[in-house]
Design an enzyme around this catalytic site. Structure first.
Site, short mmCIF file in Angstrom:
data_model
loop_
_atom_site.label_atom_id
_atom_site.label_comp_id
_atom_site.label_asym_id
_atom_site.label_seq_id
_atom_site.Cartn_x
_atom_site.Cartn_y
_atom_site.Cartn_z
N CYS A 28 0.95 -1.20 -0.07
CA CYS A 28 -0.11 -0.02 0.00
C CYS A 28 0.90 1.18 -0.05
O CYS A 28 1.97 1.31 0.72
CB CYS A 28 -1.03 0.05 1.08
SG CYS A 28 -2.16 1.29 1.26
N PRO A 29 0.49 2.22 -0.59
CA PRO A 29 -0.49 2.52 -1.64
C PRO A 29 -0.53 1.95 -3.08
O PRO A 29 -1.31 2.35 -3.95
CB PRO A 29 -0.77 3.96 -1.50
CG PRO A 29 0.43 4.71 -1.58
CD PRO A 29 1.32 3.38 -0.90
#
Length: 79
Positions: free
Chosen positions: A18-19
């Protein structure tokens, strides 16, 4: 794994955290037509939660999520 014959694009974000899977999905969706399906394959366990939030925030439909071994699979329908 239920197969969606109408998957238009698949992106492999294995090994990314992430992200990055969300950013790649967002970029892929931006080039797609409304109603088309995007399949995202990720190895980040947090992606399950991330894609749920992403769908809520963007209005794209989260059609399916599943775990296949070490992979987390997300299918999104472009709004």
């Amino acid at each position: 794994m239920s197969q969606h014959p109408e998957i238009h694009q698949e992106i492999d974000t294995r090994g990314l955290n992430c992200p990055l899977p969300i950013l790649k999905a967002k970029k892929a969706l931006s080039g797609m037509q409304s109603g088309q399906l995007l399949k995202v394959v990720s190895t980040d366990p947090g992606s399950m939660r991330d894609f749920q939030a992403f769908a809520r925030q963007t209005g794209n439909e989260l059609v399916e999520q599943q775990v296949a071994g070490a992979d987390f699979i997300h299918v999104l329908r472009r709004r």
